[in-house]
Design a protein around this motif. Structure first.
Motif, PDB file in Angstrom:
ATOM      1  N   ARG A 176     -55.466  22.590 -46.045  1.00 58.10           N
ATOM      2  CA  ARG A 176     -54.722  21.336 -46.123  1.00 58.10           C
ATOM      3  C   ARG A 176     -54.632  20.865 -47.573  1.00 58.10           C
ATOM      4  O   ARG A 176     -55.544  21.121 -48.372  1.00 58.10           O
ATOM      5  CB  ARG A 176     -55.382  20.274 -45.247  1.00 58.10           C
ATOM      6  N   PRO A 177     -53.561  20.196 -47.943  1.00 56.88           N
ATOM      7  CA  PRO A 177     -53.372  19.809 -49.345  1.00 56.88           C
ATOM      8  C   PRO A 177     -54.417  18.822 -49.851  1.00 56.88           C
ATOM      9  O   PRO A 177     -54.705  18.794 -51.052  1.00 56.88           O
ATOM     10  CB  PRO A 177     -51.970  19.185 -49.361  1.00 56.88           C
ATOM     11  N   GLU A 178     -54.992  18.015 -48.955  1.00 56.40           N
ATOM     12  CA  GLU A 178     -56.008  17.056 -49.393  1.00 56.40           C
ATOM     13  C   GLU A 178     -57.342  17.711 -49.690  1.00 56.40           C
ATOM     14  O   GLU A 178     -58.271  17.070 -50.185  1.00 56.40           O
ATOM     15  CB  GLU A 178     -56.175  15.933 -48.366  1.00 56.40           C
TER      16      GLU A 178
ATOM     17  N   HIS B 125     -57.911  12.323 -46.455  1.00 55.67           N
ATOM     18  CA  HIS B 125     -57.583  12.910 -45.148  1.00 55.67           C
ATOM     19  C   HIS B 125     -57.460  11.823 -44.085  1.00 55.67           C
ATOM     20  O   HIS B 125     -56.558  11.866 -43.232  1.00 55.67           O
ATOM     21  CB  HIS B 125     -58.655  13.920 -44.750  1.00 55.67           C
TER      22      HIS B 125
ATOM     23  N   LEU C 273     -54.101  10.052 -44.450  1.00 51.50           N
ATOM     24  CA  LEU C 273     -52.997  10.883 -43.980  1.00 51.50           C
ATOM     25  C   LEU C 273     -52.987  10.982 -42.462  1.00 51.50           C
ATOM     26  O   LEU C 273     -51.924  10.944 -41.832  1.00 51.50           O
ATOM     27  CB  LEU C 273     -53.091  12.274 -44.598  1.00 51.50           C
TER      28      LEU C 273
ATOM     29  N   ARG D 214     -49.532   9.756 -40.915  1.00 48.67           N
ATOM     30  CA  ARG D 214     -48.572  10.807 -40.576  1.00 48.67           C
ATOM     31  C   ARG D 214     -47.848  10.550 -39.259  1.00 48.67           C
ATOM     32  O   ARG D 214     -46.653  10.805 -39.167  1.00 48.67           O
ATOM     33  CB  ARG D 214     -49.274  12.163 -40.551  1.00 48.67           C
TER      34      ARG D 214
ATOM     35  N   GLN E 253     -44.314   8.859 -39.054  1.00 47.93           N
ATOM     36  CA  GLN E 253     -43.009   9.491 -39.248  1.00 47.93           C
ATOM     37  C   GLN E 253     -42.136   9.322 -38.014  1.00 47.93           C
ATOM     38  O   GLN E 253     -40.922   9.241 -38.105  1.00 47.93           O
ATOM     39  CB  GLN E 253     -43.195  10.976 -39.555  1.00 47.93           C
TER      40      GLN E 253
ATOM     41  N   VAL F 269     -50.729  14.376 -53.545  1.00 42.67           N
ATOM     42  CA  VAL F 269     -50.770  14.744 -52.123  1.00 42.67           C
ATOM     43  C   VAL F 269     -50.061  13.698 -51.276  1.00 42.67           C
ATOM     44  O   VAL F 269     -49.281  14.027 -50.377  1.00 42.67           O
ATOM     45  CB  VAL F 269     -52.228  14.929 -51.653  1.00 42.67           C
TER      46      VAL F 269
ATOM     47  N   GLY G  13     -46.286  14.004 -51.493  1.00 46.40           N
ATOM     48  CA  GLY G  13     -45.714  15.140 -50.788  1.00 46.40           C
ATOM     49  C   GLY G  13     -45.906  15.117 -49.290  1.00 46.40           C
ATOM     50  O   GLY G  13     -45.270  15.900 -48.577  1.00 46.40           O
ATOM     51  N   SER G  14     -46.768  14.225 -48.796  1.00 45.41           N
ATOM     52  CA  SER G  14     -47.126  14.249 -47.380  1.00 45.41           C
ATOM     53  C   SER G  14     -46.601  13.066 -46.575  1.00 45.41           C
ATOM     54  O   SER G  14     -46.378  13.196 -45.370  1.00 45.41           O
ATOM     55  CB  SER G  14     -48.654  14.304 -47.234  1.00 45.41           C
TER      56      SER G  14
END
Length: 317
Positions: free
Chosen positions: A11-13, A20, A23, A27, A30, A67, A70-71
């Motif tokens: 994961r990017p984090e 985390h 996110l 998330r 969305q 992060v 981008g997330s």
């Protein structure tokens, strides 16, 4: 009874648990188009709390903002700037988000992103992050290195030896970016030689060697079968030794992207046929695999697990 092996965390984090958590909370928004319907407080407030807590830890701040940009849905940063137009954190996150999305939206979006970066830099004059957002934008639109280096210099003037800044310029100067192999290798060697003791920047030559392998494999996928030659070079062993003694075995505090550097180091140790030394590195990595550089090998996850568990299994027997 057979015990189930824990799944890998890719994961990017990385291993940033507060990031985390943010996110994971945002998330699902969305599905609400980033508007925060049904929430008591706006979606941007948890992000604001996180960045406020991060403070002037530029290493952690750069990682978290990149992060987040981008997330998260674009509407989160847009709403934050609308609600708090003078908030420096909001402006920096928005600049990074616009820079991330501009390549998919064209020249007009690039101009808006550039203006957002400069506005964020003005609002947060001590912060390197807006300059790294601008560096990312320049790379996306293939600006020549001579235009990128002054922007990078603005970032490192504010945060000397910032790990992310050096690795972003390394990728810029790489042949997969907009430079050449000599440009990349020279930058990596100079950066590592000048870095303070315990700095993760001593891994720059190892990262550059990984970039070189990636470049050669992109040129000709069949070269993957001969890629071991890059690791049999005596200089590769010296670079790995320096990374071990100059960073891994020091008492340096963990940095925001340590997981990424650990994966690069573990990869290099397996390529240079030093699995016993890789064991300690894999132990520190745990479940936190990164896609790169393992994606240079067939079946990356299986390969990672093979090397991670190979020596550990021997020690248990």
């Amino acid at each position: 009874m057979l015990r189930r092996r824990p799944s890998l965390l890719i994961r990017p984090e990385l291993d940033d648990h507060p990031l985390h958590a943010i996110l994971a909370e945002l998330r699902p928004a969305q599905q609400l188009h980033g508007l925060g319907a049904g929430r008591i407080r706006p979606l941007w407030e948890p992000v604001a709390d996180l960045l406020r807590a991060t403070g002037r830890d530029w290493d952690r701040r750069v990682h978290r903002i990149s992060v987040l940009a981008g997330s998260l849905p674009a509407a989160v940063s847009q709403r934050w700037v609308t609600d708090r137009p003078g908030d420096g954190d909001a402006l920096v996150l928005r600049a990074f988000a616009l820079s991330e999305r501009a390549p998919d939206e064209g020249p007009a979006a690039a101009r808006r992103a550039e203006q957002a970066c400069l506005r964020a830099a003005q609002a947060c004059p001590e912060d390197p992050t807006p300059w790294l957002a601008l560096l990312s934008l320049l790379q996306s639109f293939a600006a020549p290195p001579k235009d990128a280096v002054p922007v990078w210099t603005e970032a490192v003037n504010r945060a000397p030896w910032n790990r992310t800044a050096y690795h972003r310029l390394l990728r810029y100067l790489s042949p997969r970016g907009h430079g050449t192999v000599p440009d990349m290798m020279d930058f990596a060697q100079q950066g590592a030689a000048r870095a303070p003791y315990g700095s993760p920047l001593v891994l720059l030559p190892v990262a550059a060697r990984v970039e070189l392998v990636a470049h050669r494999q992109r040129q000709d996928p069949l070269v993957a079968f001969g890629a071991s030659g890059h690791w049999n070079d005596p200089r590769a062993a010296e670079e790995v030794d320096t990374a071990l003694t100059g960073w891994f075995h020091t008492a340096a505090a963990p940095h925001a992207e340590a997981v990424t550097d650990l994966n690069v180091l573990a990869f290099a140790l397996t390529r240079t046929h030093r699995p016993a030394e890789a064991t300690a590195v894999f132990h520190r990595i745990g479940r936190h695999m990164t896609h790169h550089p393992w994606d240079l090998l067939p079946d990356p996850e299986r390969t990672f697990l093979y090397w991670r568990d190979r020596e550990a299994g021997r020690h248990r027997t």
